[in-house]
Design a protein around this motif. Structure first.
Motif, PDB file in Angstrom:
ATOM      1  N   ASP A 172       0.795   6.598 -11.413  1.00  0.00           N
ATOM      2  CA  ASP A 172       0.567   4.649 -12.489  1.00  0.00           C
ATOM      3  C   ASP A 172       0.573   4.271 -11.599  1.00  0.00           C
ATOM      4  N   LYS A 173       1.725   4.333 -10.982  1.00  0.00           N
ATOM      5  CA  LYS A 173       1.338   2.983  -9.406  1.00  0.00           C
ATOM      6  C   LYS A 173       0.273   3.322  -8.763  1.00  0.00           C
ATOM      7  N   ARG A 174      -0.378   4.410  -8.231  1.00  0.00           N
ATOM      8  CA  ARG A 174      -0.984   4.897  -7.249  1.00  0.00           C
ATOM      9  C   ARG A 174      -2.564   4.281  -8.360  1.00  0.00           C
ATOM     10  N   ARG A 175      -2.263   4.392  -9.563  1.00  0.00           N
ATOM     11  CA  ARG A 175      -3.276   4.512 -10.149  1.00  0.00           C
ATOM     12  C   ARG A 175      -3.956   2.758 -10.316  1.00  0.00           C
TER      13      ARG A 175
ATOM     14  N   LEU B 286      -7.490  -6.055  -1.156  1.00  0.00           N
ATOM     15  CA  LEU B 286      -6.294  -6.865  -0.117  1.00  0.00           C
ATOM     16  C   LEU B 286      -7.192  -7.578   0.299  1.00  0.00           C
ATOM     17  N   ALA B 287      -8.027  -7.044   1.461  1.00  0.00           N
ATOM     18  CA  ALA B 287      -8.456  -7.675   2.368  1.00  0.00           C
ATOM     19  C   ALA B 287      -9.176  -9.467   2.274  1.00  0.00           C
ATOM     20  N   ALA B 288      -9.456  -9.561   1.046  1.00  0.00           N
ATOM     21  CA  ALA B 288     -10.346 -10.844   0.720  1.00  0.00           C
ATOM     22  C   ALA B 288      -8.960 -11.709  -0.369  1.00  0.00           C
ATOM     23  N   TYR B 289      -8.102 -11.004  -0.092  1.00  0.00           N
ATOM     24  CA  TYR B 289      -6.702 -11.950  -0.585  1.00  0.00           C
ATOM     25  C   TYR B 289      -6.645 -12.852   0.784  1.00  0.00           C
TER      26      TYR B 289
ATOM     27  N   GLU C 235       0.630  -1.280   0.451  1.00  0.00           N
ATOM     28  CA  GLU C 235      -0.149  -0.087  -0.398  1.00  0.00           C
ATOM     29  C   GLU C 235       1.197   1.053   0.089  1.00  0.00           C
ATOM     30  N   THR C 236       2.393   1.227   0.051  1.00  0.00           N
ATOM     31  CA  THR C 236       3.267   2.063  -0.494  1.00  0.00           C
ATOM     32  C   THR C 236       2.989   2.837  -1.642  1.00  0.00           C
ATOM     33  N   THR C 237       2.719   4.080  -2.003  1.00  0.00           N
ATOM     34  CA  THR C 237       2.372   4.714  -3.317  1.00  0.00           C
ATOM     35  C   THR C 237       2.528   5.751  -3.257  1.00  0.00           C
ATOM     36  N   ASP C 238       3.889   6.467  -2.550  1.00  0.00           N
ATOM     37  CA  ASP C 238       3.922   7.720  -2.375  1.00  0.00           C
ATOM     38  C   ASP C 238       5.895   7.825  -2.366  1.00  0.00           C
ATOM     39  N   ARG C 239       5.997   6.381  -3.013  1.00  0.00           N
ATOM     40  CA  ARG C 239       7.430   6.491  -3.262  1.00  0.00           C
ATOM     41  C   ARG C 239       8.181   5.142  -4.302  1.00  0.00           C
ATOM     42  N   LEU C 240       9.224   4.674  -4.366  1.00  0.00           N
ATOM     43  CA  LEU C 240       9.512   3.695  -4.639  1.00  0.00           C
ATOM     44  C   LEU C 240       9.714   2.081  -3.758  1.00  0.00           C
ATOM     45  N   VAL C 241       9.370   1.621  -4.136  1.00  0.00           N
ATOM     46  CA  VAL C 241       9.704   0.673  -2.628  1.00  0.00           C
ATOM     47  C   VAL C 241      11.226  -0.586  -3.666  1.00  0.00           C
ATOM     48  N   ILE C 242      11.737  -0.892  -2.986  1.00  0.00           N
ATOM     49  CA  ILE C 242      13.271  -1.892  -3.846  1.00  0.00           C
ATOM     50  C   ILE C 242      13.362  -2.479  -2.629  1.00  0.00           C
ATOM     51  N   ALA C 243      13.697  -3.704  -2.839  1.00  0.00           N
ATOM     52  CA  ALA C 243      13.585  -4.781  -2.263  1.00  0.00           C
ATOM     53  C   ALA C 243      14.764  -5.590  -3.158  1.00  0.00           C
ATOM     54  N   ALA C 244      15.937  -5.388  -2.116  1.00  0.00           N
ATOM     55  CA  ALA C 244      17.108  -5.898  -3.206  1.00  0.00           C
ATOM     56  C   ALA C 244      18.261  -7.325  -2.287  1.00  0.00           C
TER      57      ALA C 244
END
Length: 568
Positions: free
Chosen positions: A492-495, A506-509, A372-381
């Motif tokens: 685009d990520k937020r949309r 997400l709650a349904a998943y 749900e983080t949409t205000d920045r790019l999150v990278i898993a390194a």
């Protein structure tokens, strides 16, 4: 070539070799070394060109190595012999060590040498060296040996122990007396070497609060000191003990005669350690910032994430989001990114089912926050491997990067047909597509970075050097943070997140996944609890899973043949 991997267990080195051999088109099958009769049967079924013993605890039967070419991967330099090669290398403070591929013979580790590779030693645990330097050297040496074998011209030679360049020699089993700590006289470096030489197994026997334990997960306690041997502080999971010239943190212990579980030191000694003063220094979670990029590190022991650790990491993640960065990089640890829920603390709980439920919900909370983080790019390194829920936690990020040599295990089923959560039913098909998602979860096989990229599980392969030097990660992250197109990308990520939520929340998943998990934890089928118990207590498997023992399903096929048939 048709290669049969003969192993005591399908450990990190065996998995790495399996991945690398399959990636190069070899037809690989695995047999666990249960007993000699099973080994003979496996060879008859697989009809291999080569038997590769990557991790054994006993000798290959003579009739087997006389009838088939059998190569042994030994974690020692040329000439080294014995069951504790890496233990002695760490304990003795070797500056350089290596891996030797030799032919099986009547004497263990003494056959003709087909190949070897060396590496500089780090000040690290035996387990860390094994996962990284030993695995890299093993891959190099194995492929050198295969090339020489296929050339038909190379003649392997036994080490000449009269040659001064041959440093290796026969060493006995490293025992507790060899690494017993003398708290009155041992310097911090010596104490660390002794504990690190036994990390993973068997641990160093000692005492805490008058109870016999084995030590693991030791780190230098900077700035602390006291009477040698005294217990002087606590921090998180760890207890600090003074040495002759400083102190060390002891992060995990196992109680002698009372438990086979490695558990956090302050968990085992909760009452006793509460009386110790709190200090800083043992910090699996830490955050650093470089301009528009934040880096969140979480180096949990063996990648296991307990309920409390998930909650602590979630709080640290929220604090990182409060910072004015444009990119947030989830660094994990240098050896393991994450392996999901903490099976050890679950096993130790009064109700393993209840603790399993708390732990998976804490993992889900953290995963949801990342999605749900949409205000920045999150990278898993991923600088180290990831397994089970740890893989899907990484997939919650916008991009997944992994160092060359990293191995993923993106499945749960081997843990007693555990269904899994962490929103994997949303994340995996979204990234890999429905067909690949099915293949990944059903195959139950380790996945290397090249295949993971083809499957859509990772976006970028980092150089292997990034495991110890984060410069490459930081450089790419800064480039993304200052990219003029980042604002459009975030829009685009937020949309997309809003559209996905409208289509299915997400709650349904989560509800659907947890309904299946509740059956795993509380239902009549106790397979998960049995599998977890066997895993934690290191009870050997009585047979090789058919997902590994492909020779027991029919002819062993190479990567091209399996792909043509739609197999993973």
């Amino acid at each position: 070539m048709r290669i049969l991997l003969l192993v005591h267990s399908f450990n990190s080195l065996s998995q790495r070799l399996h991945v690398e051999l399959c990636e190069r088109g070899h037809a690989v099958s695995v047999e666990l070394d249960v007993n000699d009769a099973v080994t003979r049967e496996a060879i008859a079924l697989a009809d291999p060109d080569l038997v590769l013993a990557a991790f054994l605890k006993r000798a290959i039967p003579e009739d087997v190595w006389r009838a088939r070419r059998c190569l042994v991967v030994h974690p020692g330099i040329v000439g080294d012999r014995g069951p504790s090669a890496l233990d002695w290398a760490v304990l003795d403070g070797e500056k350089e060590w290596g891996v030797t591929v030799l032919e099986a013979d009547a004497e263990m580790d003494a056959g003709p040498v087909w190949a070897s590779a060396t590496f500089p030693m780090r000040a690290a645990t035996k387990s860390s060296l094994y996962r990284r330097e030993v695995a890299d050297a093993a891959v190099e040496a194995v492929f050198t040996a295969l090339a020489r074998l296929q050339s038909g011209t190379f003649v392997p030679q036994r080490p000449d122990h009269n040659d001064p360049s041959v440093r290796g020699r026969g060493r006995p089993l490293c025992r507790q007396n060899d690494r017993a700590i003398d708290w009155a006289n041992d310097a911090t470096d010596i104490v660390l070497r002794k504990i690190r030489s036994a990390d993973g197994t068997p641990g160093v026997r000692d005492e805490l609060f008058g109870r016999a334990v084995r030590f693991y997960d030791a780190h230098r306690a900077e700035g602390l000191s006291g009477a040698p041997g005294a217990l002087i502080a606590r921090c998180g999971d760890a207890i600090a003990r003074a040495t002759r010239d400083g102190a060390v943190w002891i992060g995990h212990v196992r109680e002698e005669g009372r438990s086979t579980l490695k558990l956090p030191a302050t968990y085992v000694f909760a009452t006793e350690s509460a009386a110790l003063p709190v200090a800083e220094g043992y910090a699996p979670i830490r955050y650093v910032e470089d301009g528009p990029v934040g880096f969140l590190h979480f180096a949990f022991y063996n990648g296991a994430m307990s309920t409390a650790q998930c909650e602590a990491l979630r709080a640290a993640y929220a604090q990182a989001l409060a910072r004015p960065t444009r990119v947030l990089v989830l660094m994990g640890g240098p050896d393991t990114w994450s392996n999901g829920i903490h099976l050890g603390l679950i096993e130790a709980a009064e109700s393993p089912a209840d603790e399993s439920w708390r732990n998976i919900n804490a993992m889900d909370d953290l995963t949801r926050d990342i999605i749900e983080t949409t205000d920045r790019l999150v990278i898993a390194a991923l600088r180290g491997g990831a397994g089970a829920g740890g893989v899907f936690l990484a997939l919650a990020a916008d991009e997944v990067w992994a160092c060359d040599g990293v191995v993923l295990n993106p499945h749960y089923k081997d843990m007693g047909n555990l269904y899994g959560s962490e929103y994997w039913t949303y994340l995996l098909p979204r990234r890999a597509g429905a067909e690949n998602a099915h293949r990944v979860t059903q195959a139950r096989l380790p996945v290397g970075v090249a295949e993971a990229r083809r499957l859509g599980l990772i976006d970028r392969i980092l150089p292997a050097s990034a495991r110890t030097d984060a410069t490459a990660v930081a450089l790419i992250a800064r480039t993304l943070a200052v990219d003029a197109g980042l604002a459009v990308r975030l829009d685009d990520k937020r949309r997309r997140r809003a559209a996905d939520e409208a289509e299915k929340p997400l709650a349904a998943y989560r509800a659907e996944e947890l309904a299946r998990m509740r059956l795993n934890f509380y239902g009549f089928d106790a397979s998960y609890h049995v599998a977890r118990y066997n895993f934690i207590h290191k009870i050997p498997k009585s047979r090789t899973p058919l997902t590994l023992a492909r020779h027991r399903l029919g002819p062993v096929r190479g990567a091209a043949g399996r792909k043509a048939e739609g197999l993973p």
